[in-house]
Design a protein around this motif. Structure first.
Motif, PDB file in Angstrom:
ATOM      1  N   MET A   1       0.846  -1.179   0.000  1.00 40.75           N
ATOM      2  CA  MET A   1       0.000   0.000   0.000  1.00 40.75           C
ATOM      3  C   MET A   1       0.888   1.239   0.000  1.00 40.75           C
ATOM      4  SD  MET A   1      -2.894   1.253   2.727  1.00 40.75           S
ATOM      5  CE  MET A   1      -4.286   0.408   2.046  1.00 40.75           C
ATOM      6  N   SER A   2       0.480   2.240  -0.706  1.00 39.88           N
ATOM      7  CA  SER A   2       1.240   3.482  -0.767  1.00 39.88           C
ATOM      8  C   SER A   2       0.583   4.548   0.113  1.00 39.88           C
ATOM      9  CB  SER A   2       1.316   3.980  -2.209  1.00 39.88           C
ATOM     10  OG  SER A   2       0.054   4.435  -2.632  1.00 39.88           O
ATOM     11  N   ILE A   3       1.324   5.604   0.342  1.00 37.94           N
ATOM     12  CA  ILE A   3       0.819   6.705   1.163  1.00 37.94           C
ATOM     13  C   ILE A   3      -0.407   7.356   0.516  1.00 37.94           C
ATOM     14  CG2 ILE A   3       2.293   8.527   0.224  1.00 37.94           C
ATOM     15  CD1 ILE A   3       1.653   8.062   3.945  1.00 37.94           C
ATOM     16  N   GLU A   4      -0.477   7.339  -0.813  1.00 37.97           N
ATOM     17  CA  GLU A   4      -1.616   7.923  -1.514  1.00 37.97           C
ATOM     18  C   GLU A   4      -2.899   7.145  -1.258  1.00 37.97           C
ATOM     19  OE1 GLU A   4       1.250   7.086  -3.329  1.00 37.97           O
ATOM     20  OE2 GLU A   4       2.090   9.101  -3.364  1.00 37.97           O
ATOM     21  N   ASP A   5      -2.782   5.843  -0.974  1.00 39.42           N
ATOM     22  CA  ASP A   5      -3.945   4.989  -0.732  1.00 39.42           C
ATOM     23  C   ASP A   5      -4.374   4.961   0.732  1.00 39.42           C
ATOM     24  OD1 ASP A   5      -3.947   4.195  -3.438  1.00 39.42           O
ATOM     25  OD2 ASP A   5      -2.461   2.639  -3.017  1.00 39.42           O
ATOM     26  N   PHE A   6      -3.529   5.475   1.614  1.00 40.35           N
ATOM     27  CA  PHE A   6      -3.800   5.421   3.042  1.00 40.35           C
ATOM     28  C   PHE A   6      -4.910   6.397   3.420  1.00 40.35           C
ATOM     29  CE2 PHE A   6      -3.000   6.870   7.417  1.00 40.35           C
ATOM     30  CZ  PHE A   6      -3.105   5.655   8.075  1.00 40.35           C
ATOM     31  N   GLN A   7      -5.840   5.932   4.226  1.00 42.08           N
ATOM     32  CA  GLN A   7      -6.918   6.772   4.737  1.00 42.08           C
ATOM     33  C   GLN A   7      -6.504   7.325   6.102  1.00 42.08           C
ATOM     34  OE1 GLN A   7      -9.894   7.536   3.163  1.00 42.08           O
ATOM     35  NE2 GLN A   7      -8.928   6.545   1.409  1.00 42.08           N
ATOM     36  N   SER A   8      -6.308   8.630   6.179  1.00 41.33           N
ATOM     37  CA  SER A   8      -5.933   9.255   7.448  1.00 41.33           C
ATOM     38  C   SER A   8      -6.973   8.955   8.516  1.00 41.33           C
ATOM     39  CB  SER A   8      -5.811  10.769   7.285  1.00 41.33           C
ATOM     40  OG  SER A   8      -4.755  11.104   6.433  1.00 41.33           O
ATOM     41  N   ASP A  10      -7.395   9.458  13.213  1.00 43.86           N
ATOM     42  CA  ASP A  10      -6.814  10.084  14.399  1.00 43.86           C
ATOM     43  C   ASP A  10      -5.427   9.518  14.674  1.00 43.86           C
ATOM     44  OD1 ASP A  10      -9.009  11.660  14.810  1.00 43.86           O
ATOM     45  OD2 ASP A  10      -9.900  10.354  16.320  1.00 43.86           O
ATOM     46  N   GLY A  11      -4.451  10.399  14.833  1.00 41.06           N
ATOM     47  CA  GLY A  11      -3.096   9.998  15.175  1.00 41.06           C
ATOM     48  C   GLY A  11      -2.228   9.642  13.989  1.00 41.06           C
ATOM     49  N   PHE A  12      -2.822   9.497  12.818  1.00 41.03           N
ATOM     50  CA  PHE A  12      -2.085   9.129  11.612  1.00 41.03           C
ATOM     51  C   PHE A  12      -2.669   9.901  10.434  1.00 41.03           C
ATOM     52  CE2 PHE A  12      -2.069   5.520  14.492  1.00 41.03           C
ATOM     53  CZ  PHE A  12      -0.709   5.297  14.642  1.00 41.03           C
ATOM     54  N   VAL A  13      -2.228  11.130  10.292  1.00 44.15           N
ATOM     55  CA  VAL A  13      -2.794  12.033   9.287  1.00 44.15           C
ATOM     56  C   VAL A  13      -1.735  12.322   8.227  1.00 44.15           C
ATOM     57  CG1 VAL A  13      -3.838  14.288   8.905  1.00 44.15           C
ATOM     58  CG2 VAL A  13      -4.283  13.051  11.047  1.00 44.15           C
ATOM     59  N   VAL A  14      -2.054  11.961   6.999  1.00 45.15           N
ATOM     60  CA  VAL A  14      -1.156  12.266   5.889  1.00 45.15           C
ATOM     61  C   VAL A  14      -1.090  13.783   5.734  1.00 45.15           C
ATOM     62  CG1 VAL A  14      -0.773  12.000   3.403  1.00 45.15           C
ATOM     63  CG2 VAL A  14      -1.689  10.079   4.737  1.00 45.15           C
ATOM     64  N   ASP A  43       0.636  13.271  13.919  1.00 49.37           N
ATOM     65  CA  ASP A  43      -0.404  12.851  14.863  1.00 49.37           C
ATOM     66  C   ASP A  43      -1.215  14.058  15.329  1.00 49.37           C
ATOM     67  OD1 ASP A  43       1.344  14.165  16.564  1.00 49.37           O
ATOM     68  OD2 ASP A  43       1.757  12.415  17.814  1.00 49.37           O
ATOM     69  N   ASN A  44      -0.957  15.212  14.717  1.00 45.99           N
ATOM     70  CA  ASN A  44      -1.578  16.494  15.075  1.00 45.99           C
ATOM     71  C   ASN A  44      -1.200  16.957  16.473  1.00 45.99           C
ATOM     72  OD1 ASN A  44      -2.834  17.093  12.611  1.00 45.99           O
ATOM     73  ND2 ASN A  44      -4.546  15.755  13.102  1.00 45.99           N
ATOM     74  N   ASN A  45      -0.093  16.419  16.997  1.00 43.71           N
ATOM     75  CA  ASN A  45       0.451  16.847  18.284  1.00 43.71           C
ATOM     76  C   ASN A  45       1.931  17.194  18.149  1.00 43.71           C
ATOM     77  OD1 ASN A  45      -1.823  16.634  20.067  1.00 43.71           O
ATOM     78  ND2 ASN A  45      -1.685  14.418  19.792  1.00 43.71           N
ATOM     79  N   SER A  46       2.298  17.723  16.986  1.00 47.96           N
ATOM     80  CA  SER A  46       3.680  18.142  16.708  1.00 47.96           C
ATOM     81  C   SER A  46       4.666  16.991  16.637  1.00 47.96           C
ATOM     82  CB  SER A  46       4.156  19.185  17.724  1.00 47.96           C
ATOM     83  OG  SER A  46       3.323  20.312  17.682  1.00 47.96           O
ATOM     84  N   ASN A  47       4.199  15.806  16.301  1.00 45.68           N
ATOM     85  CA  ASN A  47       5.049  14.646  16.065  1.00 45.68           C
ATOM     86  C   ASN A  47       4.816  14.205  14.626  1.00 45.68           C
ATOM     87  OD1 ASN A  47       5.886  14.408  18.891  1.00 45.68           O
ATOM     88  ND2 ASN A  47       3.786  13.760  19.219  1.00 45.68           N
ATOM     89  N   TYR A  48       5.877  13.688  14.004  1.00 46.00           N
ATOM     90  CA  TYR A  48       5.793  13.364  12.583  1.00 46.00           C
ATOM     91  C   TYR A  48       6.420  12.012  12.282  1.00 46.00           C
ATOM     92  CZ  TYR A  48       4.458  18.192  12.049  1.00 46.00           C
ATOM     93  OH  TYR A  48       3.786  19.372  12.151  1.00 46.00           O
ATOM     94  N   LEU A  49       5.875  11.360  11.284  1.00 44.74           N
ATOM     95  CA  LEU A  49       6.501  10.199  10.685  1.00 44.74           C
ATOM     96  C   LEU A  49       7.135  10.685   9.399  1.00 44.74           C
ATOM     97  CD1 LEU A  49       3.640   7.753  11.483  1.00 44.74           C
ATOM     98  CD2 LEU A  49       5.993   7.527  12.298  1.00 44.74           C
ATOM     99  N   CYS A  50       8.385  10.324   9.207  1.00 41.68           N
ATOM    100  CA  CYS A  50       9.154  10.813   8.072  1.00 41.68           C
ATOM    101  C   CYS A  50       9.792   9.637   7.346  1.00 41.68           C
ATOM    102  CB  CYS A  50      10.271  11.745   8.548  1.00 41.68           C
ATOM    103  SG  CYS A  50       9.707  13.135   9.536  1.00 41.68           S
ATOM    104  N   GLN A  83       0.973  -0.973   7.046  1.00 41.81           N
ATOM    105  CA  GLN A  83       0.502  -2.291   7.472  1.00 41.81           C
ATOM    106  C   GLN A  83       0.372  -2.347   8.996  1.00 41.81           C
ATOM    107  OE1 GLN A  83       3.133  -5.506   6.375  1.00 41.81           O
ATOM    108  NE2 GLN A  83       1.573  -7.044   6.743  1.00 41.81           N
ATOM    109  N   VAL A  84       1.351  -1.824   9.702  1.00 43.21           N
ATOM    110  CA  VAL A  84       1.314  -1.821  11.168  1.00 43.21           C
ATOM    111  C   VAL A  84       0.198  -0.909  11.672  1.00 43.21           C
ATOM    112  CG1 VAL A  84       2.590  -1.143  13.245  1.00 43.21           C
ATOM    113  CG2 VAL A  84       3.715  -2.485  11.476  1.00 43.21           C
ATOM    114  N   ILE A  85       0.054   0.263  11.090  1.00 42.88           N
ATOM    115  CA  ILE A  85      -1.018   1.178  11.502  1.00 42.88           C
ATOM    116  C   ILE A  85      -2.369   0.493  11.336  1.00 42.88           C
ATOM    117  CG2 ILE A  85      -2.237   3.312  10.928  1.00 42.88           C
ATOM    118  CD1 ILE A  85       0.546   4.479  10.151  1.00 42.88           C
ATOM    119  N   ASN A  86      -2.572  -0.162  10.219  1.00 46.80           N
ATOM    120  CA  ASN A  86      -3.844  -0.852   9.977  1.00 46.80           C
ATOM    121  C   ASN A  86      -4.030  -2.045  10.903  1.00 46.80           C
ATOM    122  OD1 ASN A  86      -4.643   0.943   7.983  1.00 46.80           O
ATOM    123  ND2 ASN A  86      -3.752  -0.268   6.335  1.00 46.80           N
ATOM    124  N   GLN A  87      -2.952  -2.707  11.246  1.00 43.37           N
ATOM    125  CA  GLN A  87      -3.015  -3.864  12.148  1.00 43.37           C
ATOM    126  C   GLN A  87      -3.437  -3.441  13.557  1.00 43.37           C
ATOM    127  OE1 GLN A  87       0.709  -5.987  12.361  1.00 43.37           O
ATOM    128  NE2 GLN A  87       0.064  -7.247  14.061  1.00 43.37           N
TER     129      GLN A  87
END
Length: 105
Positions: A1-8, A10-14, A43-50, A83-87
């Motif tokens: 799955m790509s980032i474009e297919d991911f549905q944001s 809470d806590g995981f917002v593209v 996560d909308n709390n000033s933390n980012y996944l990069c 995959q982990v986020i969805n799991q």
């Protein structure tokens, strides 16, 4: 799955374009830390996944916490992150996933 297919959720917002551009401007101010990274989620709390887009860790995902700077990769690529986020759909951010995973081990 790509980032474009991911549905944001809470806590995981593209990141939207404006926030991505703001983070890239911040990253450019600190090239010694962020020259190889692209922000992809918040996560909308000033933390980012990069994601590392170049260098030794290319394609790997790191967690940029506003509390502590440790850019050690946490996932081998965006697909495994998603995959982990969805799991762990019950988890509300990446730190919550870490806690659940640690408790299982």
């Amino acid at each position: 799955m790509s980032i474009e297919d991911f549905q944001s959720r809470d806590g995981f917002v593209v990141l939207k374009e404006a926030e991505f551009n703001n983070m890239m401007a911040f990253f450019k101010d600190y090239p010694e830390n962020f020259a190889e990274l692209l922000p992809i989620m918040t996560d909308n709390n000033s933390n980012y996944l990069c994601v590392y887009f170049t260098g030794y860790h290319r394609f790997q995902v790191a967690y940029l916490s506003h509390d502590e700077m440790d850019l050690t990769p946490i996932y081998p690529n965006i697909s495994s992150l998603i995959q982990v986020i969805n799991q762990y759909s019950e988890c509300y951010d990446i730190e919550d996933i870490f806690k659940v995973q640690k408790a299982k081990n």
